[in-house]
Design a protein around this motif. Structure first.
Motif, PDB file in Angstrom:
ATOM      1  N   SER A  30      13.937   1.452   6.752  1.00  0.00           N
ATOM      2  CA  SER A  30      14.197   0.107   5.971  1.00  0.00           C
ATOM      3  C   SER A  30      15.182   0.466   5.016  1.00  0.00           C
ATOM      4  N   ARG A  31      16.167  -0.478   4.881  1.00  0.00           N
ATOM      5  CA  ARG A  31      17.111  -0.829   3.985  1.00  0.00           C
ATOM      6  C   ARG A  31      16.779  -1.364   2.540  1.00  0.00           C
ATOM      7  N   ASP A  32      15.821  -2.144   2.764  1.00  0.00           N
ATOM      8  CA  ASP A  32      15.452  -2.952   1.578  1.00  0.00           C
ATOM      9  C   ASP A  32      14.218  -2.308   0.728  1.00  0.00           C
ATOM     10  N   GLY A  33      13.652  -1.320   1.336  1.00  0.00           N
ATOM     11  CA  GLY A  33      12.266  -0.762   0.781  1.00  0.00           C
ATOM     12  C   GLY A  33      11.126  -1.426   0.618  1.00  0.00           C
ATOM     13  N   LYS A  34      11.205  -2.721   1.263  1.00  0.00           N
ATOM     14  CA  LYS A  34      10.042  -3.473   0.995  1.00  0.00           C
ATOM     15  C   LYS A  34       8.798  -2.776   1.903  1.00  0.00           C
ATOM     16  N   SER A  35       7.757  -3.040   1.155  1.00  0.00           N
ATOM     17  CA  SER A  35       6.371  -2.473   1.725  1.00  0.00           C
ATOM     18  C   SER A  35       5.197  -3.507   1.629  1.00  0.00           C
ATOM     19  N   THR A  36       4.195  -3.444   2.810  1.00  0.00           N
ATOM     20  CA  THR A  36       3.122  -4.309   2.709  1.00  0.00           C
ATOM     21  C   THR A  36       2.068  -3.390   2.158  1.00  0.00           C
ATOM     22  N   SER A  37       1.205  -3.900   1.517  1.00  0.00           N
ATOM     23  CA  SER A  37       0.034  -3.496   0.886  1.00  0.00           C
ATOM     24  C   SER A  37      -1.238  -4.061   1.405  1.00  0.00           C
ATOM     25  N   SER A  38      -2.032  -3.505   1.946  1.00  0.00           N
ATOM     26  CA  SER A  38      -3.544  -3.785   2.190  1.00  0.00           C
ATOM     27  C   SER A  38      -4.651  -3.024   1.826  1.00  0.00           C
ATOM     28  N   VAL A  39      -5.772  -3.809   1.206  1.00  0.00           N
ATOM     29  CA  VAL A  39      -6.665  -2.871   0.861  1.00  0.00           C
ATOM     30  C   VAL A  39      -7.890  -2.958   2.076  1.00  0.00           C
ATOM     31  N   LEU A  40      -8.152  -1.345   2.486  1.00  0.00           N
ATOM     32  CA  LEU A  40      -8.905  -1.214   3.445  1.00  0.00           C
ATOM     33  C   LEU A  40     -10.394  -1.239   3.052  1.00  0.00           C
ATOM     34  N   LEU A  41     -10.618  -0.799   1.964  1.00  0.00           N
ATOM     35  CA  LEU A  41     -12.006  -0.731   1.484  1.00  0.00           C
ATOM     36  C   LEU A  41     -12.217  -0.923  -0.075  1.00  0.00           C
ATOM     37  N   LYS A  42     -13.068  -2.028  -0.237  1.00  0.00           N
ATOM     38  CA  LYS A  42     -13.224  -2.356  -1.682  1.00  0.00           C
ATOM     39  C   LYS A  42     -14.705  -1.416  -2.146  1.00  0.00           C
ATOM     40  N   ASP A  43     -14.689  -1.532  -3.344  1.00  0.00           N
ATOM     41  CA  ASP A  43     -15.881  -0.725  -4.036  1.00  0.00           C
ATOM     42  C   ASP A  43     -16.409   0.601  -3.587  1.00  0.00           C
ATOM     43  N   LEU A  44     -15.427   1.563  -3.499  1.00  0.00           N
ATOM     44  CA  LEU A  44     -15.553   3.041  -3.279  1.00  0.00           C
ATOM     45  C   LEU A  44     -15.950   3.686  -4.647  1.00  0.00           C
ATOM     46  N   ARG A  45     -16.878   4.731  -4.478  1.00  0.00           N
ATOM     47  CA  ARG A  45     -17.079   5.592  -5.655  1.00  0.00           C
ATOM     48  C   ARG A  45     -16.148   7.000  -5.570  1.00  0.00           C
ATOM     49  N   ALA A  46     -16.084   7.309  -4.440  1.00  0.00           N
ATOM     50  CA  ALA A  46     -15.145   8.662  -4.368  1.00  0.00           C
ATOM     51  C   ALA A  46     -14.554   8.725  -2.717  1.00  0.00           C
ATOM     52  N   LEU A  47     -13.394   9.393  -2.996  1.00  0.00           N
ATOM     53  CA  LEU A  47     -12.656   9.792  -1.679  1.00  0.00           C
ATOM     54  C   LEU A  47     -12.282  11.143  -1.740  1.00  0.00           C
ATOM     55  N   GLU A  48     -12.421  11.875  -0.785  1.00  0.00           N
ATOM     56  CA  GLU A  48     -12.094  13.331  -0.484  1.00  0.00           C
ATOM     57  C   GLU A  48     -11.605  13.507   0.602  1.00  0.00           C
ATOM     58  N   ILE A  49     -10.240  13.898   0.752  1.00  0.00           N
ATOM     59  CA  ILE A  49      -9.494  14.301   2.064  1.00  0.00           C
ATOM     60  C   ILE A  49      -9.133  15.663   2.316  1.00  0.00           C
ATOM     61  N   SER A  50      -9.580  16.227   3.256  1.00  0.00           N
ATOM     62  CA  SER A  50      -9.177  17.930   3.415  1.00  0.00           C
ATOM     63  C   SER A  50      -8.435  18.231   4.583  1.00  0.00           C
ATOM     64  N   TYR A  51      -7.877  19.227   4.859  1.00  0.00           N
ATOM     65  CA  TYR A  51      -7.108  19.460   6.255  1.00  0.00           C
ATOM     66  C   TYR A  51      -7.374  20.806   6.526  1.00  0.00           C
ATOM     67  N   PHE A  52      -7.314  20.923   7.972  1.00  0.00           N
ATOM     68  CA  PHE A  52      -7.856  22.029   8.603  1.00  0.00           C
ATOM     69  C   PHE A  52      -6.560  22.475   9.518  1.00  0.00           C
ATOM     70  N   GLY A  53      -6.015  23.713   9.052  1.00  0.00           N
ATOM     71  CA  GLY A  53      -5.058  24.435   9.873  1.00  0.00           C
ATOM     72  C   GLY A  53      -4.690  25.639   9.437  1.00  0.00           C
ATOM     73  N   ILE A  54      -3.646  26.398   9.999  1.00  0.00           N
ATOM     74  CA  ILE A  54      -3.243  27.610   9.603  1.00  0.00           C
ATOM     75  C   ILE A  54      -2.339  27.718   8.562  1.00  0.00           C
ATOM     76  N   PRO A  55      -2.458  28.042   7.225  1.00  0.00           N
ATOM     77  CA  PRO A  55      -1.423  28.077   6.327  1.00  0.00           C
ATOM     78  C   PRO A  55      -0.362  28.925   6.779  1.00  0.00           C
ATOM     79  N   PRO A  56       0.868  28.760   6.216  1.00  0.00           N
ATOM     80  CA  PRO A  56       1.954  29.774   6.474  1.00  0.00           C
ATOM     81  C   PRO A  56       1.712  31.021   6.232  1.00  0.00           C
ATOM     82  N   ASP A  57       0.859  31.512   5.255  1.00  0.00           N
ATOM     83  CA  ASP A  57       0.805  32.989   4.930  1.00  0.00           C
ATOM     84  C   ASP A  57      -0.503  33.511   5.468  1.00  0.00           C
TER      85      ASP A  57
END
Length: 167
Positions: free
Chosen positions: A82-109
């Motif tokens: 996109s040249r104009d950089g416009k974005s759309t925003s949507s609320v997926l969930l309201k009223d959360l207490r916490a969010l934790e994201i983790s990633y499984f894979g082989i680190p480079p080292d």
């Protein structure tokens, strides 16, 4: 309760669709190859096919937003080219207490895969992405998603051997 259950299901479906189809676009500013994917403990940024324009990619920023002492899970999307950089925003969930994201894979080292709190400046997508959300009522929801596409940006493909050169 039914409205909340539907909102949770809708959010989980959106996350599963987005991250299953995450696109490992190669980015290179110097000679170090990496993909357009940045995962942190409470936010994630990635490319996924657009749901509105066939063949286009959207850059998604998924993070929490604090509003009136409540966390909300917000998905911000904009067309990758996109040249104009416009974005759309949507609320997926309201009223959360916490969010934790983790990633499984082989680190480079390392040689063995493991769960990591961050996935940045990597040459491939994580094998698995785990999203844990604590809802407003205190219950936890956990979702583990496996991106389907993979890329080895360090690969120099040899058509004769049908593999990466030197491997």
């Amino acid at each position: 309760a039914l409205t909340n259950a539907n909102a949770i299901r809708r959010a989980e479906t959106t996350l599963a669709r987005d991250l299953t189809e995450a696109y490992p676009l190669f980015e290179s500013s110097d000679n170090s190859g990496q993909i357009a994917f940045e995962g942190k403990p409470q936010q994630i940024s990635y490319l996924t096919p657009s749901t509105t324009i066939a063949g286009a990619l959207e850059k998604i920023d998924l993070a929490t937003s604090d509003q009136d002492d409540h966390l909300m899970l917000v998905r911000q999307a904009r067309l990758e080219l996109s040249r104009d950089g416009k974005s759309t925003s949507s609320v997926l969930l309201k009223d959360l207490r916490a969010l934790e994201i983790s990633y499984f894979g082989i680190p480079p080292d390392k040689k063995e895969p493991r769960w990591l709190a961050e996935w940045k400046h990597q040459s491939r997508l994580p094998t698995l992405i785990r999203i844990r959300m604590q809802l407003g009522d205190g219950t936890w929801r956990e979702q583990t998603i496996a991106p389907r596409l993979s890329a080895d940006v360090g690969c120099s493909f040899d058509p004769l051997t049908k593999s990466c050169r030197g491997r």
